[in-house]
Motif scaffolding. Structure first.
Motif, PDB file in Angstrom:
ATOM      1  N   SER A   6      44.644  42.402  42.910  1.00 34.81           N
ATOM      2  CA  SER A   6      45.220  42.829  41.642  1.00 34.81           C
ATOM      3  C   SER A   6      44.164  43.603  40.846  1.00 34.81           C
ATOM      4  O   SER A   6      43.162  44.065  41.395  1.00 34.81           O
ATOM      5  N   SER A   7      44.396  43.733  39.557  1.00 32.34           N
ATOM      6  CA  SER A   7      43.514  44.564  38.733  1.00 32.34           C
ATOM      7  C   SER A   7      43.440  44.002  37.314  1.00 32.34           C
ATOM      8  O   SER A   7      44.394  43.376  36.836  1.00 32.34           O
ATOM      9  N   GLY A   8      42.335  44.291  36.650  1.00 32.25           N
ATOM     10  CA  GLY A   8      42.208  43.955  35.236  1.00 32.25           C
ATOM     11  C   GLY A   8      43.283  44.638  34.404  1.00 32.25           C
ATOM     12  O   GLY A   8      43.585  44.221  33.284  1.00 32.25           O
ATOM     13  N   ALA A   9      43.912  45.700  34.968  1.00 32.86           N
ATOM     14  CA  ALA A   9      45.004  46.373  34.254  1.00 32.86           C
ATOM     15  C   ALA A   9      46.203  45.451  34.072  1.00 32.86           C
ATOM     16  O   ALA A   9      47.083  45.734  33.249  1.00 32.86           O
ATOM     17  N   GLY A  10      46.244  44.351  34.823  1.00 36.11           N
ATOM     18  CA  GLY A  10      47.344  43.389  34.668  1.00 36.11           C
ATOM     19  C   GLY A  10      47.110  42.388  33.548  1.00 36.11           C
ATOM     20  O   GLY A  10      47.931  41.501  33.309  1.00 36.11           O
ATOM     21  N   HIS A  11      45.997  42.542  32.815  1.00 29.48           N
ATOM     22  CA  HIS A  11      45.679  41.591  31.737  1.00 29.48           C
ATOM     23  C   HIS A  11      46.764  41.639  30.651  1.00 29.48           C
ATOM     24  O   HIS A  11      47.277  42.729  30.340  1.00 29.48           O
ATOM     25  N   PRO A  12      47.100  40.480  30.054  1.00 30.01           N
ATOM     26  CA  PRO A  12      48.140  40.478  29.008  1.00 30.01           C
ATOM     27  C   PRO A  12      47.832  41.389  27.825  1.00 30.01           C
ATOM     28  O   PRO A  12      48.737  41.724  27.055  1.00 30.01           O
ATOM     29  N   ALA A  13      46.583  41.842  27.674  1.00 27.69           N
ATOM     30  CA  ALA A  13      46.255  42.740  26.554  1.00 27.69           C
ATOM     31  C   ALA A  13      46.921  44.103  26.688  1.00 27.69           C
ATOM     32  O   ALA A  13      46.954  44.879  25.741  1.00 27.69           O
ATOM     33  N   GLY A  14      47.470  44.407  27.876  1.00 29.72           N
ATOM     34  CA  GLY A  14      48.135  45.704  28.076  1.00 29.72           C
ATOM     35  C   GLY A  14      47.210  46.704  28.758  1.00 29.72           C
ATOM     36  O   GLY A  14      46.001  46.479  28.854  1.00 29.72           O
TER      37      GLY A  14
ATOM     38  N   SER B 244      29.776  49.668  28.890  1.00 32.29           N
ATOM     39  CA  SER B 244      30.596  48.625  28.261  1.00 32.29           C
ATOM     40  C   SER B 244      30.946  47.491  29.224  1.00 32.29           C
ATOM     41  O   SER B 244      31.702  46.595  28.868  1.00 32.29           O
ATOM     42  N   VAL B 245      30.416  47.543  30.427  1.00 36.57           N
ATOM     43  CA  VAL B 245      30.584  46.420  31.357  1.00 36.57           C
ATOM     44  C   VAL B 245      29.308  45.577  31.254  1.00 36.57           C
ATOM     45  O   VAL B 245      28.214  46.118  31.428  1.00 36.57           O
ATOM     46  N   PRO B 246      29.416  44.285  30.947  1.00 33.06           N
ATOM     47  CA  PRO B 246      28.201  43.484  30.745  1.00 33.06           C
ATOM     48  C   PRO B 246      27.185  43.602  31.875  1.00 33.06           C
ATOM     49  O   PRO B 246      25.989  43.621  31.629  1.00 33.06           O
ATOM     50  N   LEU B 247      27.635  43.739  33.128  1.00 33.48           N
ATOM     51  CA  LEU B 247      26.672  43.862  34.229  1.00 33.48           C
ATOM     52  C   LEU B 247      26.215  45.304  34.446  1.00 33.48           C
ATOM     53  O   LEU B 247      25.415  45.585  35.332  1.00 33.48           O
ATOM     54  N   GLY B 248      26.778  46.247  33.674  1.00 38.82           N
ATOM     55  CA  GLY B 248      26.270  47.621  33.650  1.00 38.82           C
ATOM     56  C   GLY B 248      26.516  48.417  34.915  1.00 38.82           C
ATOM     57  O   GLY B 248      25.842  49.430  35.152  1.00 38.82           O
ATOM     58  N   ARG B 249      27.455  48.016  35.729  1.00 34.61           N
ATOM     59  CA  ARG B 249      27.706  48.752  36.977  1.00 34.61           C
ATOM     60  C   ARG B 249      29.121  48.454  37.437  1.00 34.61           C
ATOM     61  O   ARG B 249      29.795  47.554  36.930  1.00 34.61           O
ATOM     62  N   ALA B 250      29.546  49.219  38.485  1.00 38.17           N
ATOM     63  CA  ALA B 250      30.842  48.934  39.120  1.00 38.17           C
ATOM     64  C   ALA B 250      30.655  47.826  40.143  1.00 38.17           C
ATOM     65  O   ALA B 250      29.540  47.540  40.585  1.00 38.17           O
ATOM     66  N   GLY B 251      31.770  47.219  40.522  1.00 46.95           N
ATOM     67  CA  GLY B 251      31.743  46.283  41.644  1.00 46.95           C
ATOM     68  C   GLY B 251      31.660  47.053  42.955  1.00 46.95           C
ATOM     69  O   GLY B 251      31.879  48.276  42.996  1.00 46.95           O
ATOM     70  N   ASP B 252      31.351  46.317  44.022  1.00 41.46           N
ATOM     71  CA  ASP B 252      31.238  46.925  45.349  1.00 41.46           C
ATOM     72  C   ASP B 252      32.324  46.306  46.236  1.00 41.46           C
ATOM     73  O   ASP B 252      32.573  45.102  46.154  1.00 41.46           O
ATOM     74  N   PRO B 253      32.986  47.128  47.079  1.00 37.33           N
ATOM     75  CA  PRO B 253      34.036  46.582  47.945  1.00 37.33           C
ATOM     76  C   PRO B 253      33.574  45.375  48.776  1.00 37.33           C
ATOM     77  O   PRO B 253      34.355  44.453  49.037  1.00 37.33           O
ATOM     78  N   ASN B 254      32.285  45.338  49.144  1.00 38.80           N
ATOM     79  CA  ASN B 254      31.794  44.187  49.919  1.00 38.80           C
ATOM     80  C   ASN B 254      31.762  42.911  49.087  1.00 38.80           C
ATOM     81  O   ASN B 254      31.896  41.815  49.627  1.00 38.80           O
ATOM     82  N   GLU B 255      31.578  43.061  47.764  1.00 38.86           N
ATOM     83  CA  GLU B 255      31.608  41.863  46.909  1.00 38.86           C
ATOM     84  C   GLU B 255      33.017  41.282  46.874  1.00 38.86           C
ATOM     85  O   GLU B 255      33.211  40.061  46.844  1.00 38.86           O
ATOM     86  N   VAL B 256      34.010  42.172  46.888  1.00 40.94           N
ATOM     87  CA  VAL B 256      35.406  41.700  46.945  1.00 40.94           C
ATOM     88  C   VAL B 256      35.620  40.994  48.287  1.00 40.94           C
ATOM     89  O   VAL B 256      36.214  39.907  48.362  1.00 40.94           O
ATOM     90  N   GLY B 257      35.088  41.599  49.355  1.00 43.79           N
ATOM     91  CA  GLY B 257      35.225  41.021  50.693  1.00 43.79           C
ATOM     92  C   GLY B 257      34.600  39.643  50.785  1.00 43.79           C
ATOM     93  O   GLY B 257      35.179  38.729  51.389  1.00 43.79           O
ATOM     94  N   ARG B 258      33.428  39.472  50.160  1.00 44.73           N
ATOM     95  CA  ARG B 258      32.758  38.165  50.247  1.00 44.73           C
ATOM     96  C   ARG B 258      33.555  37.098  49.505  1.00 44.73           C
ATOM     97  O   ARG B 258      33.575  35.925  49.896  1.00 44.73           O
TER      98      ARG B 258
ATOM     99  N   ILE C 268      37.105  39.750  39.142  1.00 42.20           N
ATOM    100  CA  ILE C 268      35.839  40.277  39.699  1.00 42.20           C
ATOM    101  C   ILE C 268      35.584  41.582  38.963  1.00 42.20           C
ATOM    102  O   ILE C 268      35.961  42.668  39.419  1.00 42.20           O
ATOM    103  N   ASP C 269      35.003  41.482  37.764  1.00 40.05           N
ATOM    104  CA  ASP C 269      34.923  42.672  36.897  1.00 40.05           C
ATOM    105  C   ASP C 269      33.632  42.762  36.095  1.00 40.05           C
ATOM    106  O   ASP C 269      33.580  43.477  35.093  1.00 40.05           O
ATOM    107  N   GLY C 270      32.625  42.025  36.517  1.00 42.77           N
ATOM    108  CA  GLY C 270      31.337  42.111  35.812  1.00 42.77           C
ATOM    109  C   GLY C 270      31.397  41.585  34.384  1.00 42.77           C
ATOM    110  O   GLY C 270      30.508  41.861  33.582  1.00 42.77           O
ATOM    111  N   GLY C 271      32.460  40.847  34.057  1.00 41.01           N
ATOM    112  CA  GLY C 271      32.560  40.264  32.710  1.00 41.01           C
ATOM    113  C   GLY C 271      33.118  41.220  31.669  1.00 41.01           C
ATOM    114  O   GLY C 271      33.008  40.996  30.459  1.00 41.01           O
ATOM    115  N   MET C 272      33.775  42.285  32.164  1.00 39.22           N
ATOM    116  CA  MET C 272      34.298  43.331  31.268  1.00 39.22           C
ATOM    117  C   MET C 272      35.420  42.808  30.362  1.00 39.22           C
ATOM    118  O   MET C 272      36.251  42.033  30.819  1.00 39.22           O
ATOM    119  N   LEU C 273      35.429  43.253  29.120  1.00 42.46           N
ATOM    120  CA  LEU C 273      36.541  42.906  28.234  1.00 42.46           C
ATOM    121  C   LEU C 273      37.736  43.809  28.546  1.00 42.46           C
ATOM    122  O   LEU C 273      37.543  44.971  28.919  1.00 42.46           O
TER     123      LEU C 273
END
Ligand SMILES: NC(=O)c1ccc[n+]([C@@H]2O[C@H](COP(=O)([O-])OP(=O)(O)OC[C@H]3O[C@@H](n4cnc5c(N)ncnc54)[C@H](OP(=O)(O)O)[C@@H]3O)[C@@H](O)[C@H]2O)c1
Length: 287
Positions: free
Chosen positions: A162-170, A232-246, A266-271
């Motif tokens: 899924s995606s953070g786009a599914g968050h109830p915030a819209g 604006s992502v607390p971890l300051g970077r994008a995720g990596d497909p291998n992190e999703v895999g793990r 899995i979003d680096g703590g992004m709001l």
């Protein structure tokens, strides 16, 4: 000994992007992996670089928009490998659009959505396509695979991407996609309730994850590594497909056998919402 030795996994959408990282990590953990996408490929890209990965994997054609094709594909996996222990419903995605009520031709083309006779038709078909690919097709795949899992010993594992786009915030700029992914999170919970103990069903809600398409259609060309974009992502970077895999490996490995019906972010703590406006810049420049 790999954590997933002897397990058979199906991963959808393994011609590129996140699905390739998921397939590689499942292979590294010892699973046999059958991937799919719409066009023929000799194998899952890069599978030969994983020790034994070439022998334990296959890449077959299956368009998840066609329920008969899903039936045939899953039947063929069972004929070839005898069972299915893991399904990762990864195929899907979208392109951000500046105005929900008027989808530009370029956005429709990049997304691979049906053409329309006029602007209105192109726009409404774009949205139904987004919901088909990100909600209905994953349900079709889950149903077909569960019909196999329930005949087997043990508990299967189904993971919806899924995606953070599914968050109830819209999710402005991603309206139909966000609604589909919110539906996927909800469906995960319902299927977990229906299908335990024969299957656990969980969901991973991704934030920005670095893929070729993300680089081409979202990251600003003048900021190719995203050092400004990801501020604006607390971890300051994008995720990596291998992190999703793990994380998929963890969910399927026996370490997470009581985790069921949940959505892990899995979003680096992004709001929610912090990247919607900047995420439009590249596509707007291309229009
Ligand atoms: N990357 C991100 O930042 C991000 C963020 C949040 C969520 N996600 C989610 O992560 C998943 C993967 O996204 P991605 O970024 O890796 O996208 P991507 O690079 O566009 O890859 C999508 C994959 O799905 C396959 N696919 C598309 N339509 C299909 C169909 N009808 N039948 C079978 N396969 C199909 C594509 O193969 P072909 O085109 O070759 O058929 C490709 O292998 C999606 O569910 C997406 O919503 C990604």
């Amino acid at each position: 000994m790999g954590e997933l030795d002897g397990k058979v996994a199906v991963v959808t959408g393994t011609s590129r992007g996140v699905g390739v990282g998921i397939a590689h990590q499942l292979l590294l953990a010892g699973a046999t992996v059958v991937g799919c996408s719409r066009g023929p490929l000799p194998g899952i890209p890069g599978a030969d670089d994983v020790p034994g990965g070439g022998q334990r994997s296959a890449q077959w054609v299956c368009d998840q928009g066609d329920h008969r094709a899903i039936d045939e594909f899953v039947g063929k996996v069972v004929d070839a490998y005898g069972r299915i222990d893991i399904l990762v419903n990864n195929a899907g995605g979208t392109v951000p659009a500046p105005h929900v009520e008027d989808i530009p031709e370029l956005v429709q083309k990049i997304q691979g959505a049906p053409r329309g006779g006029d602007d209105y038709e192109r726009t409404v078909l774009f949205h139904s396509f987004a919901i088909q690919m990100n909600l209905i097709s994953p349900l079709w795949f889950a149903i077909r695979v569960f019909r196999q899992m329930k005949t087997q010993e043990g508990t299967g594992s189904i993971i919806n991407i899924s995606s953070g786009a599914g968050h109830p915030a819209g999710a402005p700029t991603l309206v139909s996609y966000g609604a589909a992914k919110a539906g996927l999170n909800h469906m995960t919970r319902s299927l977990a309730e229906e299908w335990g103990p024969k299957a656990r069903v969980n969901c991973l809600a991704l934030g920005p994850t670095m893929t070729d398409n993300f680089r081409s259609f979202v990251l600003p060309p003048d900021d190719p590594d995203g050092s400004d974009y990801f501020q604006s992502v607390p971890l300051g970077r994008a995720g990596d497909p291998n992190e999703v895999g793990r994380t998929c490996v963890f969910l399927c490995s026996g370490q997470a056998d009581y985790i069921n019906g949940t959505t892990i972010e899995i979003d680096g703590g992004m709001l929610p919402g912090v990247l919607y406006e900047s995420g439009l810049q590249t596509i707007t420049d291309l229009l």
